[in-house]
Design a protein around this motif. Structure first.
Motif, PDB file in Angstrom:
ATOM      1  N   HIS A  10      -2.383  15.327  31.124  1.00 43.10           N
ATOM      2  CA  HIS A  10      -2.358  14.320  31.913  1.00 43.10           C
ATOM      3  C   HIS A  10      -3.367  13.321  31.340  1.00 43.10           C
ATOM      4  O   HIS A  10      -4.464  13.691  31.256  1.00 43.10           O
ATOM      5  N   ILE A  13      -5.381   9.905  32.973  1.00 42.63           N
ATOM      6  CA  ILE A  13      -5.610   9.217  33.940  1.00 42.63           C
ATOM      7  C   ILE A  13      -6.715   8.061  33.682  1.00 42.63           C
ATOM      8  O   ILE A  13      -7.549   8.315  32.954  1.00 42.63           O
ATOM      9  N   HIS A  51      -1.669   6.901  36.180  1.00 45.95           N
ATOM     10  CA  HIS A  51      -1.535   8.306  35.870  1.00 45.95           C
ATOM     11  C   HIS A  51      -0.326   8.326  35.167  1.00 45.95           C
ATOM     12  O   HIS A  51       0.923   8.209  35.508  1.00 45.95           O
TER      13      HIS A  51
END
Length: 324
Positions: free
Chosen positions: A116, A118, A129
């Motif tokens: 992930h 971000i 995101h």
């Protein structure tokens, strides 16, 4: 009042860590900063030398009771390091190196993804995101989520196979004329693309608190939220000042026989200190992921920025966009 600033070709903002880790040497390590310039003739990014760590202007002197730092404050932690990679204009790339100094290529799936990414500007605007794709050599690549000039904080949130969950952070500066966006004042309701999201719960520093976000559309509760990253909502919190990163976990999961698909999505939260935080809720409905944003004050109101540094929440949050 908004302030226009010209960002030149070098990184202006220094990433900051808590006073408790200042000078901690091997624990903290350097906090790197990268310049991103999409206007170079050869179309490549520059990577600056690691910057020196400094105290947070917000004056945080302590963190969670167990002494653990929130994520995202370190570029290197537990032998793993976030290393930005020069790449073509319009792309963002990085590697994670392990204790042996080599790129990590094995990751566990967490919230339906192995990585992930971000990003948020240091004024807590421009949140994105996204989910990069990894090349065989361990390089993660994605269309650049850095939307416009400013100093951005990029967080890599992942679990190396056989290791612990980690969130590493690095500052990236995109040159150009910047207009600072004041932090909106705390609010318990916001709207995004015709959806209203209401926030209930009173977070206290160092204590577990349940925050519940309720989604409605045109006054009608939304009871058919769609799973996104293994839940009916995904919540990130960033602390004003140092951008300490809190990846908050939802209560329940789709298909568990007890968690309804809306209108309420609850999260178990623990904010380490008093201060102002920005919350970003990603939720999916009708095939589109939207982000609802809130400012919350945790504990001592004296930790909030001065009144002239805040403006009433305009209720629009972040413009709706599809997530990867």
């Amino acid at each position: 009042m908004n302030t226009a600033t010209k960002l030149s070709g070098f990184a202006l903002g220094l990433a900051v860590v808590f006073g408790t880790t200042y000078g901690a040497g091997q624990l903290a390590g350097p906090v790197a900063e990268v310049r991103v310039d999409d206007h170079r003739d050869d179309g490549r990014h520059d990577a600056a030398d690691p910057a020196t760590t400094e105290h947070d202007d917000a004056g945080h002197e302590a963190d969670s009771p167990d002494g653990q730092l929130p994520g995202g404050l370190l570029v290197s932690d537990r032998g793993h390091t976030l290393v930005p990679v020069a790449t073509a204009a319009g792309e963002f790339a990085f590697r994670i190196t392990g204790p042996d100094g080599k790129p990590v290529t094995a990751y566990d799936i967490s919230h339906d993804k192995r990585m992930h990414l971000i990003v948020a500007r240091r004024d807590l605007s421009g949140f994105r995101h996204v989910h990069p794709q990894m090349s065989p050599d361990g390089t993660w690549r994605v269309d650049s989520p850095l939307d416009g000039p400013g100093t951005w904080r990029a967080f890599a949130d992942f679990i190396p196979t056989g290791g612990e969950p980690l969130t590493l952070g690095v500052d990236v500066t995109v040159p150009g004329e910047l207009t600072e966006v004041p932090l909106p004042a705390p609010a318990s309701s916001t709207t995004i693309d015709g959806y209203t999201v209401d926030l209930t719960g009173t977070p206290q520093p160092g204590r577990s608190t349940t925050l519940t976000l309720t989604v409605s559309r045109d006054g009608v509760p939304v009871t058919d939220l769609e799973p996104y990253l293994g839940a009916y909502g995904h919540l990130v919190a960033l602390r004003k000042g140092d951008l300490a990163y809190l990846h908050v976990h939802p209560e329940g999961a789709p298909g568990d026989g007890r968690t309804a698909p809306g209108p309420r999505v609850s999260f178990a939260t623990e904010f380490p200190t008093s201060g102002a935080y920005r919350l970003y809720l990603d939720f999916r409905h009708s095939g589109v992921v939207r982000t609802a944003e809130f400012t919350v004050q945790v504990g001592d109101p004296g930790a909030v920025a001065a009144p002239e540094d805040t403006v009433p929440d305009d209720g629009h949050g972040t413009p709706g966009h599809e997530h990867d």
